[in-house]
Design a protein around this motif. Sequence first.
Motif, PDB file in Angstrom:
ATOM      1  N   ARG A  39      69.348 -15.416   1.815  1.00 14.18           N
ATOM      2  CA  ARG A  39      68.409 -16.298   2.507  1.00 14.18           C
ATOM      3  C   ARG A  39      67.557 -15.420   3.413  1.00 14.18           C
ATOM      4  O   ARG A  39      68.086 -14.683   4.248  1.00 14.18           O
ATOM      5  CB  ARG A  39      69.165 -17.362   3.296  1.00 14.18           C
ATOM      6  N   THR A  40      66.238 -15.501   3.224  1.00 16.69           N
ATOM      7  CA  THR A  40      65.327 -14.622   3.940  1.00 16.69           C
ATOM      8  C   THR A  40      64.417 -15.400   4.880  1.00 16.69           C
ATOM      9  O   THR A  40      64.103 -16.558   4.654  1.00 16.69           O
ATOM     10  CB  THR A  40      64.462 -13.803   2.965  1.00 16.69           C
ATOM     11  N   ASN A  41      63.986 -14.708   5.910  1.00 19.47           N
ATOM     12  CA  ASN A  41      63.022 -15.242   6.852  1.00 19.47           C
ATOM     13  C   ASN A  41      61.660 -15.225   6.188  1.00 19.47           C
ATOM     14  O   ASN A  41      61.212 -14.178   5.708  1.00 19.47           O
ATOM     15  CB  ASN A  41      63.034 -14.380   8.119  1.00 19.47           C
ATOM     16  N   LEU A  42      60.987 -16.362   6.128  1.00 19.06           N
ATOM     17  CA  LEU A  42      59.698 -16.458   5.453  1.00 19.06           C
ATOM     18  C   LEU A  42      58.616 -15.615   6.125  1.00 19.06           C
ATOM     19  O   LEU A  42      57.696 -15.151   5.461  1.00 19.06           O
ATOM     20  CB  LEU A  42      59.243 -17.915   5.365  1.00 19.06           C
ATOM     21  N   CYS A  43      58.713 -15.411   7.426  1.00 20.10           N
ATOM     22  CA  CYS A  43      57.693 -14.641   8.147  1.00 20.10           C
ATOM     23  C   CYS A  43      57.890 -13.135   8.009  1.00 20.10           C
ATOM     24  O   CYS A  43      56.933 -12.394   7.802  1.00 20.10           O
ATOM     25  CB  CYS A  43      57.685 -15.022   9.628  1.00 20.10           C
TER      26      CYS A  43
END
Length: 172
Positions: A39-43
Amino acid sequence: MGAELTFQYQQDADILVIAQCPSYIGQDENEIDDLVCARTNLCTGEIEYLEIVFFESRLKRKGEIALPVDTGFSVAGSDAPAESPLAWVSKGPLILRFDQPSDSLNLYRTHPYPEQRSRQVAQDLFAGLNPDTGEIERLEIRSFKARMEHDGQIVLPIDASLRLAERAVATD
């Protein structure tokens, strides 16, 4: 660098979670390997939460798990740039290996070798250092399962930056 890493092992489900923060709505979710969810940070694009399903079963079968993840590790609280001692920036894979007799979980980019120096970073946490550069090449979490059973999680005093490894695109 990013936030400290927290390890949680759910023995009944055989899932290892490596997280910088709890999962939340709005993270981008990708299956980066067979039964490995990132799960990654979109920013920022940084991985904030990794979930490895059938963790112990896979280790028993293969001996190690190689994740397609680029990494950056340094001792928490240090303002040291990545190229200074006790820092590690690596292009993937990140390899996880559990040593049953010593109850140690190892994370590394290169296999341990005799010249590698070991330095204790915290209780039951050791860093394998390159003898020439002083960079972290391996992290060893000792008493891994015993600490998981007792505390439910392990928080490493290591700042981490995890990103999906760039994959070569095949062309016809």
